[in-house]
Design a protein around this motif. Structure first.
Motif, PDB file in Angstrom:
ATOM      1  N   ARG A 426      94.480  15.135 -69.988  1.00 51.26           N
ATOM      2  CA  ARG A 426      95.565  16.033 -70.391  1.00 51.26           C
ATOM      3  C   ARG A 426      96.926  15.514 -69.922  1.00 51.26           C
ATOM      4  N   TYR A 427      96.939  14.858 -68.753  1.00 47.45           N
ATOM      5  CA  TYR A 427      98.197  14.350 -68.202  1.00 47.45           C
ATOM      6  C   TYR A 427      98.396  12.849 -68.450  1.00 47.45           C
ATOM      7  N   GLY A 428      97.524  12.243 -69.241  1.00 49.89           N
ATOM      8  CA  GLY A 428      97.689  10.842 -69.587  1.00 49.89           C
ATOM      9  C   GLY A 428      97.410   9.889 -68.447  1.00 49.89           C
ATOM     10  N   ILE A 429      96.440  10.228 -67.595  1.00 49.99           N
ATOM     11  CA  ILE A 429      96.107   9.429 -66.411  1.00 49.99           C
ATOM     12  C   ILE A 429      94.674   8.939 -66.543  1.00 49.99           C
ATOM     13  N   PHE A 430      94.450   7.631 -66.362  1.00 50.03           N
ATOM     14  CA  PHE A 430      93.080   7.137 -66.405  1.00 50.03           C
ATOM     15  C   PHE A 430      92.437   7.255 -65.028  1.00 50.03           C
ATOM     16  N   VAL A 431      91.090   7.177 -65.000  1.00 48.56           N
ATOM     17  CA  VAL A 431      90.332   7.489 -63.789  1.00 48.56           C
ATOM     18  C   VAL A 431      89.363   6.367 -63.449  1.00 48.56           C
ATOM     19  N   ASN A 432      89.344   6.011 -62.170  1.00 47.46           N
ATOM     20  CA  ASN A 432      88.333   5.117 -61.597  1.00 47.46           C
ATOM     21  C   ASN A 432      87.613   5.909 -60.505  1.00 47.46           C
ATOM     22  N   PHE A 433      86.318   6.146 -60.690  1.00 47.99           N
ATOM     23  CA  PHE A 433      85.524   6.829 -59.664  1.00 47.99           C
ATOM     24  C   PHE A 433      84.927   5.778 -58.726  1.00 47.99           C
ATOM     25  N   HIS A 434      84.907   6.086 -57.416  1.00 52.29           N
ATOM     26  CA  HIS A 434      84.381   5.171 -56.408  1.00 52.29           C
ATOM     27  C   HIS A 434      83.557   5.984 -55.416  1.00 52.29           C
ATOM     28  N   GLY A 435      82.573   5.313 -54.769  1.00 56.48           N
ATOM     29  CA  GLY A 435      81.673   6.069 -53.899  1.00 56.48           C
ATOM     30  C   GLY A 435      80.990   7.156 -54.709  1.00 56.48           C
ATOM     31  N   THR A 436      80.374   6.730 -55.793  1.00 59.48           N
ATOM     32  CA  THR A 436      80.082   7.649 -56.887  1.00 59.48           C
ATOM     33  C   THR A 436      78.759   7.315 -57.568  1.00 59.48           C
ATOM     34  N   THR A 437      78.340   8.213 -58.403  1.00 59.35           N
ATOM     35  CA  THR A 437      77.153   8.025 -59.233  1.00 59.35           C
ATOM     36  C   THR A 437      77.448   6.993 -60.322  1.00 59.35           C
ATOM     37  N   LEU A 438      76.414   6.614 -61.110  1.00 58.96           N
ATOM     38  CA  LEU A 438      76.639   5.753 -62.243  1.00 58.96           C
ATOM     39  C   LEU A 438      77.339   6.539 -63.364  1.00 58.96           C
ATOM     40  N   PRO A 439      78.008   5.874 -64.289  1.00 55.53           N
ATOM     41  CA  PRO A 439      78.850   6.577 -65.271  1.00 55.53           C
ATOM     42  C   PRO A 439      78.104   7.527 -66.195  1.00 55.53           C
ATOM     43  N   ARG A 440      76.844   7.266 -66.518  1.00 58.07           N
ATOM     44  CA  ARG A 440      76.019   8.168 -67.329  1.00 58.07           C
ATOM     45  C   ARG A 440      76.635   8.489 -68.705  1.00 58.07           C
ATOM     46  N   GLY A 441      77.228   7.451 -69.327  1.00 62.08           N
ATOM     47  CA  GLY A 441      77.735   7.595 -70.686  1.00 62.08           C
ATOM     48  C   GLY A 441      79.170   8.043 -70.790  1.00 62.08           C
ATOM     49  N   TRP A 442      79.838   8.262 -69.675  1.00 63.51           N
ATOM     50  CA  TRP A 442      81.174   8.856 -69.702  1.00 63.51           C
ATOM     51  C   TRP A 442      82.243   7.939 -70.284  1.00 63.51           C
ATOM     52  N   GLU A 443      81.969   6.604 -70.353  1.00 70.74           N
ATOM     53  CA  GLU A 443      82.960   5.718 -70.956  1.00 70.74           C
ATOM     54  C   GLU A 443      83.239   6.109 -72.402  1.00 70.74           C
ATOM     55  N   ARG A 444      82.224   6.622 -73.096  1.00 72.73           N
ATOM     56  CA  ARG A 444      82.425   7.059 -74.476  1.00 72.73           C
ATOM     57  C   ARG A 444      82.661   8.559 -74.568  1.00 72.73           C
ATOM     58  N   MET A 445      82.073   9.313 -73.652  1.00 73.43           N
ATOM     59  CA  MET A 445      82.142  10.775 -73.737  1.00 73.43           C
ATOM     60  C   MET A 445      83.536  11.293 -73.389  1.00 73.43           C
TER      61      MET A 445
END
Length: 445
Positions: A426-445
């Motif tokens: 919504r605010y035009g900010i991309f996200v990098n998760f760290h210390g985290t689970t695997l993406p589980r499809g979120w790159e497309r979702m």
């Protein structure tokens, strides 16, 4: 009358016994079976050789058991032909073709279970769908989904660790060591099974990769549970210790319901394992990108000088380095809120922008699920705080965030991931998760 009833029951289950669906190239095949006691199982063959032995399917829930006493209703096979693009993944254009088997069953409560298999060349995806005519919600307690391998199979997998372990009780962080070529069925180091993705090598030199995709706020992130001595690995839900014990280990949602997708990638070499797009093929975008997000290279002082480097002067040095190397970004890591200060961030960000370098800021995901002291804290864990912070970032032209120290895979945590991603878009900010689970499809979702 008893003999007639038994005869009719056997006849009724016959249509699903030996039901098969194959990949478009005809090399990969799933066979679905319903036993006489109404339990489901499946097997996988590749190039006419067994890959996954007879393995269980189903789940248990608040509205009834969908593992046993199932009655077959119908089935159909669909052809899937999908084109999509991936601006930030291993390939940019994907042509996904698969054959889809949807088999429908009733449980003892007369609620409906759809078992879905999609079989593409080298890839299998499986999910459950449940609907009811008189119920509006469901809690899923466990899955029976399993994967049984021949005893000669060896594994390349990493163990799941308990919550509140490790540095400042930040685990699980998906950072445990991998084991190499251990016999299938070997117990895990911590007694909690293994995380996805999990790689297996068969005696015939076939390779199998197991993983999960399509996890939303309506489900939990799953893993492989402890195997039995026969080489059967079944799906396990999050451990109660995750997220400092906060939240349920179950998944509760409204009906109709769909589980995550479990994926099976098969090959006679490692190329299909490396090249698979199974994490993206069966998911759909949940929202449209608010803008064109630009990926790029970044300088990062922490990797060399750790927490102490997050000060104004050292960050200027790494901004200068990014400009000299023609890198697109600088990542300003943990403790910038204290060691640089909010009041000095506008001038530092402007310094970077004047050098042609954009800024990524680090955040602690934490509310109350670990003891990590690094900040900023309590900025990402609630919607009001998160939106206020993102509005501030947007006003300064911050392009991305790195959010760290997630503590598990419970439904509450899946919801937090989804909320951070949605608000950031919504605010035009991309996200990098760290210390985290695997993406589980979120790159497309």
């Amino acid at each position: 009358m008893k003999k007639i009833g038994l005869f009719l029951c056997v006849l009724f289950s016959l249509p699903v016994i030996g039901q098969k669906v194959t990949s478009p190239d005809g090399l990969l095949q799933v066979e679905l079976n319903l036993s006489n006691n109404g339990t489901l199982n499946y097997g996988v063959h590749y190039k006419n050789q067994e890959v996954i032995q007879n393995s269980p399917l189903g789940l248990n829930s608040s509205i009834g058991d969908f593992h046993q006493n199932l009655v077959f209703i119908s089935s159909k096979i669909n052809k899937i032909d999908d084109h999509y693009t991936l601006p930030h993944a291993k390939v940019s254009r994907v042509h996904y073709q698969a054959n889809e088997l949807i088999s429908t069953f009733l449980n003892s409560e007369k609620d409906t279970l759809h078992v879905v298999f999609r079989v593409a060349n080298n890839d299998i995806s499986q999910t459950y769908r449940i609907n009811s005519s008189d119920k509006s919600r469901i809690t899923v307690y466990e899955e029976s989904t399993g994967f049984k391998f021949h005893p000669s199979t060896v594994t390349f997998i990493t163990p799941q660790i308990q919550g509140e372990e490790g540095w400042m009780k930040t685990k699980p962080s998906y950072e445990e060591e991998y084991t190499y070529e251990e016999p299938v069925g070997t117990p895990s180091k911590y007694g909690l099974g293994f995380t996805f993705p999990a790689l297996f090598k068969l005696e015939n030199d076939f390779w199998v990769l197991l993983s999960e995709t399509g996890v939303t706020s309506q489900y939990v992130g799953t893993r492989l549970g402890e195997p039995n001595a026969e080489g059967l690995y079944t799906i396990a839900f999050p451990d109660k210790s995750e997220n400092a014990g906060i939240g349920s280990t179950y998944a509760t949602t409204s009906l109709p319901f769909q589980s995550s997708w479990k994926t099976i990638t098969v090959g006679d070499n490692l190329a299909p394992i490396v090249e698979t797009t199974s994490a993206y093929d069966v998911v759909k975008p949940q929202y449209s990108p608010s803008q064109n997000y630009v990926s790029g290279r970044t300088t990062w002082s922490w990797i060399l000088w750790q927490d102490g480097s997050c000060n104004y002067e050292d960050q200027q040095k790494f901004i200068d380095l990014a400009a000299e190397l023609d890198f697109e970004y600088i990542l300003i890591d943990a403790l910038w809120d204290k060691q640089i200060g909010y009041e000095h961030m506008p001038s530092l960000i402007k310094y970077a922008q004047n050098k042609g370098v954009d800024v990524i800021l680090w955040y602690n995901s934490n509310g109350a699920w670990n003891d990590a002291p690094q900040g900023p804290k309590n900025r990402m864990n609630t919607s009001p705080a998160r939106q206020k912070e993102m509005e501030w970032m947007k006003s300064l032209g911050v392009k991305g965030i790195k959010v760290d120290f997630f503590g598990g895979d419970k439904q509450e945590t899946m919801r937090l991931y989804e909320d951070i991603l949605t608000d950031a878009n919504r605010y035009g900010i991309f996200v990098n998760f760290h210390g985290t689970t695997l993406p589980r499809g979120w790159e497309r979702m």
